[in-house]
Design an enzyme around this catalytic site. Structure first.
Site, PDB file in Angstrom:
ATOM      1  N   SER A 101      -4.387  72.978  43.728  1.00 37.94           N
ATOM      2  CA  SER A 101      -5.384  73.974  43.342  1.00 37.94           C
ATOM      3  C   SER A 101      -5.891  74.777  44.536  1.00 37.94           C
ATOM      4  O   SER A 101      -5.139  75.477  45.187  1.00 37.94           O
ATOM      5  CB  SER A 101      -6.524  73.266  42.606  1.00 37.94           C
ATOM      6  OG  SER A 101      -7.409  74.170  42.010  1.00 37.94           O
ATOM      7  N   ASP A 241      -7.332  81.244  42.570  1.00 38.56           N
ATOM      8  CA  ASP A 241      -7.083  80.161  43.517  1.00 38.56           C
ATOM      9  C   ASP A 241      -5.590  79.853  43.537  1.00 38.56           C
ATOM     10  O   ASP A 241      -4.788  80.563  42.926  1.00 38.56           O
ATOM     11  CB  ASP A 241      -7.921  78.927  43.167  1.00 38.56           C
ATOM     12  CG  ASP A 241      -7.516  78.308  41.841  1.00 38.56           C
ATOM     13  OD1 ASP A 241      -6.948  79.022  40.989  1.00 38.56           O
ATOM     14  OD2 ASP A 241      -7.773  77.103  41.639  1.00 38.56           O
ATOM     15  N   ASP A 243      -3.452  77.783  42.215  1.00 39.71           N
ATOM     16  CA  ASP A 243      -2.641  77.617  41.011  1.00 39.71           C
ATOM     17  C   ASP A 243      -3.110  78.511  39.873  1.00 39.71           C
ATOM     18  O   ASP A 243      -2.655  78.373  38.736  1.00 39.71           O
ATOM     19  CB  ASP A 243      -2.605  76.153  40.571  1.00 39.71           C
ATOM     20  CG  ASP A 243      -3.976  75.631  40.149  1.00 39.71           C
ATOM     21  OD1 ASP A 243      -4.998  76.196  40.590  1.00 39.71           O
ATOM     22  OD2 ASP A 243      -4.025  74.630  39.393  1.00 39.71           O
ATOM     23  N   ASP A 245      -5.780  78.795  38.065  1.00 38.28           N
ATOM     24  CA  ASP A 245      -6.570  78.377  36.910  1.00 38.28           C
ATOM     25  C   ASP A 245      -8.045  78.749  37.090  1.00 38.28           C
ATOM     26  O   ASP A 245      -8.877  78.479  36.228  1.00 38.28           O
ATOM     27  CB  ASP A 245      -6.413  76.885  36.601  1.00 38.28           C
ATOM     28  CG  ASP A 245      -6.927  75.967  37.704  1.00 38.28           C
ATOM     29  OD1 ASP A 245      -7.295  76.464  38.786  1.00 38.28           O
ATOM     30  OD2 ASP A 245      -6.953  74.737  37.469  1.00 38.28           O
TER      31      ASP A 245
END
Length: 449
Positions: A101, A241, A243, A245
């Protein structure tokens, strides 16, 4: 929080804490849990972000899954929510995202999704932990024709972008947007998505090299995007960010529009259209006190959960709510996706301002934010466990809590993904809460560091 899985999957420094051996064994164990009389060869999707260690861990997971009898479909570099969505589209039995993340590149993680696109329930994670850590049962070894196979899916990015486009009911033509991709997963999708929706886009930090993910960019380092938006007269900026999400926004005046503001703007619009289920919004204990007041003033119910988008999602599914999220930019819109989706969030927000012919800076005034201070304290793993039992730390927290009374609050919690304790204070006087936050942080560092 489990021994292997935290609030957002298994995570650690790649090749030191999160080793190929551990990844392979997680693959074996999760395949074993899904194999049954009715599903002899479960199909797993695997996606990853742009970290250098992603290929290594992907290979290890493939070995573990196939050795236990599961088949694998590789999605390549995609956002986490793409994995969650594509499970249903491709009729897979589960999905795995390799990502840490918002963390620096040396970290990596393994997030597992069920056949419905939701993160695994605690009970199933505990069963996987029992196999991997306690060796509860021997690892399954498939033989001959039972060994799994691997296939590469070439259309994953386009299929995901098509899905997001299908959810947007008013295009972005005329908007001038800056997109900060954090040198992560959205580097593969954001330009294609927002261009298709009609916006003119300025791409920032969309050249990943394996080590520059989240480095001084993206949703955790918003300053560069703020400066760019102002200097280039953009209508808004969106920061994702690693990834993708999460999404944070920057308005036309260069001011941060965080997750609380984004949720407030979208939820109020949903309510005006009769689309806000039960007139309720889900947040966490970290949600700004100003958001609570906003909900009260606008006839909406605020539901608070523990920190972590998994807990927000649990409350939404249990009670039938359709929007929730976190100040950090995790926004879940259950009508369209089963997890936080930064690009969906950004596209919905930009579609809203275009439909209403409004500036983001004007819409962001609908909520008044209480001053908030967050201090991160590096602690040992033992220190994290002692946080709620150390008497000196508890006494200092109580003392400050009593001083603030109804005019503020104190929240001290251990990070679910990093060796940190987070000290958050909120109140009307920024100087005082800053002083109190630093004092509590100093005590924690001395006692638990």
């Amino acid at each position: 929080m489990g021994r292997l899985f935290g609030t957002d999957g298994a995570r650690g420094i790649a090749n030191t804490e999160l080793t190929p051996e551990l990844a392979m064994n997680i693959g074996r164990a999760v395949a074993m849990e899904l194999i049954s009389d009715s599903v002899k060869h479960p199909t797993f999707l695997i996606g990853k972000d742009t970290r250098r260690s992603g290929d290594m861990l992907e290979g290890a997971l493939i070995a573990g899954l196939c050795s236990a009898g599961a088949d694998v479909k590789l999605l390549g570099v995609v956002p986490t929510p793409a994995v969650a969505y594509l499970i249903g589209k491709y009729k897979a039995d589960a999905g795995i995202m390799i990502s840490a993340s918002h963390n620096p590149f040396e970290f990596n993680g393994i997030k597992i999704f069920s056949d419905e696109g939701f993160k695994l329930p605690d009970a199933l994670e505990e069963q996987i932990e029992a196999i991997v850590l306690d060796h509860k049962v021997p690892y399954k070894q498939a033989e001959g024709e039972d060994i799994g196979t691997v296939e590469t899916i070439e259309t994953a990015v386009d299929d995901y972008v098509d899905h997001i486009v299908s959810t947007i009911d008013y295009d972005l033509r005329g908007l001038n947007l800056a997109l900060d991709c954090s040198n992560g997963s959205s580097s593969m999708t954001a330009e294609k998505l927002f261009t298709r929706l009609g916006a003119r886009v300025h791409m920032l930090n969309d050249n990943p090299d394996g080590v520059n993910i989240n480095k001084d960019c993206g949703s955790t380092h918003i300053e560069g995007l703020q400066k760019y938006v102002v200097e280039n007269f953009c209508d808004a900026g969106l920061a994702f960010d690693g990834d993708a999400d999460r999404c944070l926004a920057v308005d036309d005046k260069g001011r941060l529009v965080d997750g609380d503001y984004i949720i407030a703007i979208i939820a109020a619009d949903m309510k005006s259209q009769g689309k806000l289920k039960k007139d309720a919004v889900v947040g966490t204990v970290m949600t700004n006190m100003g958001f609570n007041r906003f909900c009260d003033e606008n006839g909406m119910k605020f539901v608070s959960t523990k920190v972590g988008d998994r807990y927000v999602l649990e409350a939404m599914v249990l009670e039938g709510y359709n929007i929730g999220g976190e100040q950090s930019g995790h926004v879940i819109m259950l009508d369209y996706c089963t997890t936080g989706d930064g690009e969906l969030t950004g596209a919905k927000l930009m579609s809203l301002i275009n439909r209403r012919d409004a500036k983001l800076s004007s819409l962001a005034t609908l909520m008044e934010r209480f001053p908030q201070v967050l201090v991160n304290v590096n602690v040992s793993n033992e220190g994290k466990l002692m946080l709620h039992t150390d008497k000196v730390v508890r006494d200092e927290i109580k003392k400050v809590t009593d001083i603030l009374g109804d005019s503020g609050r104190v929240l001290v919690r251990a990070s679910g993904t990093e060796p940190l304790v987070r000290v958050m204070l909120e109140g009307e006087d920024i100087d005082k809460i800053t002083e109190y936050a630093n004092h509590i942080a100093d005590v924690i560092k001395e006692r638990l560091g």
